[in-house]
Scaffold this active site. Structure first.
Site, PDB file in Angstrom:
ATOM      1  N   LYS A   1      33.368   0.827  27.687  1.00 14.72           N
ATOM      2  CA  LYS A   1      32.106   0.217  27.270  1.00 14.72           C
ATOM      3  C   LYS A   1      30.933   0.806  28.059  1.00 14.72           C
ATOM      4  CE  LYS A   1      29.619  -4.177  27.121  1.00 14.72           C
ATOM      5  NZ  LYS A   1      29.648  -5.619  27.446  1.00 14.72           N
TER       6      LYS A   1
ATOM      7  N   ASP B   1      25.480   8.876   7.282  1.00 11.41           N
ATOM      8  CA  ASP B   1      25.157  10.301   7.219  1.00 11.41           C
ATOM      9  C   ASP B   1      25.409  10.989   8.556  1.00 11.41           C
ATOM     10  OD1 ASP B   1      24.257  10.214   4.528  1.00 11.41           O
ATOM     11  OD2 ASP B   1      22.341   9.392   5.191  1.00 11.41           O
TER      12      ASP B   1
ATOM     13  N   ASN C   1      25.347   0.199   8.627  1.00 10.28           N
ATOM     14  CA  ASN C   1      24.195  -0.085   7.782  1.00 10.28           C
ATOM     15  C   ASN C   1      24.370  -1.469   7.157  1.00 10.28           C
ATOM     16  OD1 ASN C   1      25.695   0.243   5.167  1.00 10.28           O
ATOM     17  ND2 ASN C   1      25.870   2.359   5.910  1.00 10.28           N
TER      18      ASN C   1
ATOM     19  N   LYS D   1      24.704  17.926  -5.935  1.00 12.11           N
ATOM     20  CA  LYS D   1      26.082  17.530  -5.637  1.00 12.11           C
ATOM     21  C   LYS D   1      26.995  17.619  -6.847  1.00 12.11           C
ATOM     22  CE  LYS D   1      24.645  14.943  -1.616  1.00 12.11           C
ATOM     23  NZ  LYS D   1      24.893  13.835  -0.689  1.00 12.11           N
TER      24      LYS D   1
ATOM     25  N   PHE E   1      25.860   7.143  -6.163  1.00  5.42           N
ATOM     26  CA  PHE E   1      24.824   6.130  -6.012  1.00  5.42           C
ATOM     27  C   PHE E   1      23.761   6.672  -5.058  1.00  5.42           C
ATOM     28  CE2 PHE E   1      27.495   3.336  -8.214  1.00  5.42           C
ATOM     29  CZ  PHE E   1      26.840   2.128  -8.441  1.00  5.42           C
TER      30      PHE E   1
ATOM     31  N   LYS F   1      19.686  14.805  -6.076  1.00 10.81           N
ATOM     32  CA  LYS F   1      21.060  14.553  -5.650  1.00 10.81           C
ATOM     33  C   LYS F   1      22.043  14.808  -6.785  1.00 10.81           C
ATOM     34  CE  LYS F   1      23.630  10.961  -3.105  1.00 10.81           C
ATOM     35  NZ  LYS F   1      23.522   9.600  -2.524  1.00 10.81           N
TER      36      LYS F   1
END
Length: 415
Positions: free
Chosen positions: A302, A292, A223, A354, A336, A350
């Protein structure tokens, strides 16, 4: 708005901290500022002018009488061009000269001629810094509107421990950026004693950066996280006296001094390291952007570009934050949430699901708050129903605001 195209005159005086000015010059130049460097002759004994010339892409000024352009007067031209004048490091000698209107070299002459804001980042022995004459000179300058970027405390080059160490380049750069974003001068306030007192000695685990989930030996899924927010938190935690363990995915950032850094690559790597250290810490701040999902299988060779289309099957990675919430045994857990819409709804969900104590949420599609930026704007939610909005600020200032919210809550017990 912003720093791009602004002319910043950087004055460098003769102290060991002159080497830090190289970082200030280089990074501000890279961010789009037009850097002009003035050095005292003593400064050239610590850093060669060629270094600053290379970093700034411009001639370095040292001698008042060395005029390269006969159509102008260099120290007046520089004084007029400056949008901001920063002296880093500022020695006791330079401070004394400026306070008393002395102009016996290129730097002091230009300082007297400029109408731009002047910032000083003092650097010297702690006893020198506390000397009544130096403090009187600083107070005189502050009364005239000169801004100080306060020195830090710690081990000094002379071997003493005390206040006098020049502010880190990152602090100076953040202050300059904030000035051109919002017009705020550093007027750097020391961290509040209540914040420092609460975090002093705490063992804190911070996660930062992205993870990389391999597809084959040469490709991976990741990301846009730069790790800047997590590293900012680690740096500020260090300054308020915490013992920091930084578990970091791959980034291009330098690890702040005095911090234990554990490099990881995949979500599984991060899971294992965080769980390993979790029982020994007081606080976890999970700022990393962990994948995730990961590819169900990894090719040993490859993958060749044979077909027009390719389907990859993914499986969920282990939910580190949820696991920490389930295993929590007195630790304070801060998560976060990087969202693109319905931030309030997703953040509160969240926080509850959590078993977090706090969650720091931001809309990464907002200008100045996305991945890779040097600024951020966040909202801090807590499990007691509290909510604090933090405006767009440099990430280290955002980090401090997060630490302040936690210290205010736990340092002052509420009914």
């Amino acid at each position: 708005m912003g720093i791009t195209g602004k002319t910043i005159v950087l004055g460098v005086t003769g102290g060991i901290a002159a080497y830090k000015a190289c970082t200030v010059c280089s990074q501000l130049q890279q961010k789009g500022a037009r850097m002009r460097v003035l050095m005292t002759k003593s400064a050239t004994r610590f850093v060669q002018p060629l270094t600053f010339q290379t970093l700034s892409h411009h001639h370095v000024y040292i001698d008042t009488f060395e005029e390269h352009d006969p159509s102008g007067v260099a120290h007046i031209d520089l004084a007029d061009e400056a949008d901001l004048f920063v002296v880093a490091p500022a020695t006791a000698n330079l401070i004394g000269k400026l306070a008393n209107g002395l102009a016996d070299d290129m730097l002091s002459t230009t300082l007297l001629a400029t109408r731009a804001p002047v910032w000083l980042a003092p650097a010297m022995n702690g006893h020198m810094y506390q000397h009544p004459a130096v403090q009187a000179n600083l107070n005189k300058l502050k009364e005239r509107g000169v801004q100080l970027i306060e020195p830090g405390s710690g081990l000094l080059a002379c071997g003493y421990v005390g206040q006098g160490r020049m502010a880190e380049p990152e602090e100076i750069i953040a202050a300059v950026e904030q000035y051109f974003i919002s017009g705020e001068t550093p007027g750097k306030k020391p961290y509040e004693e209540t914040v420092k007192r609460w975090w002093q000695g705490k063992r804190v685990l911070v996660t930062a950066g992205p993870t990389q989930e391999p597809l084959d030996p040469v490709r991976y899924v990741s990301n846009h996280s730069s790790g800047k927010m997590g590293y900012a938190l680690a740096n500020v935690l260090r300054r308020v006296g915490a013992h920091v363990i930084l578990v970091s995915g791959p980034t291009a950032l330098e690890v702040p001094p005095g911090i234990t850094c554990i490099p990881v690559v995949t979500a599984q790597d991060m899971y294992e390291q965080v769980l390993r250290h979790y029982p020994s810490v007081d606080v976890v701040i999970k700022a990393a952007a962990v994948a995730d999902y990961q590819p169900l299988t990894r090719a040993d060779q490859k993958i060749k570009k044979d077909a027009d289309e390719m389907t990859i099957t993914f499986k969920k990675t282990k939910d580190i934050l949820k696991t920490l919430g389930e295993k929590k045994d007195g630790q304070i857990l801060i998560g976060f949430a990087a969202e693109t819409h319905d931030v309030d709804v997703y953040a509160r969900s969240k926080l509850e699901k959590k078993n977090l104590d706090y969650i720091v949420a931001n809309n990464v599609s907002s200008e100045g708050a996305g991945f890779g930026s040097d600024t951020n704007t966040v909202t801090i939610y807590d499990r007691w129903g509290g909510k604090v909005d933090v405006p767009l600020l440099p990430k280290e200032e955002v980090a401090y605001q997060i630490l302040k919210v936690v210290a205010d809550r736990h340092g002052s017990p509420r009914e």
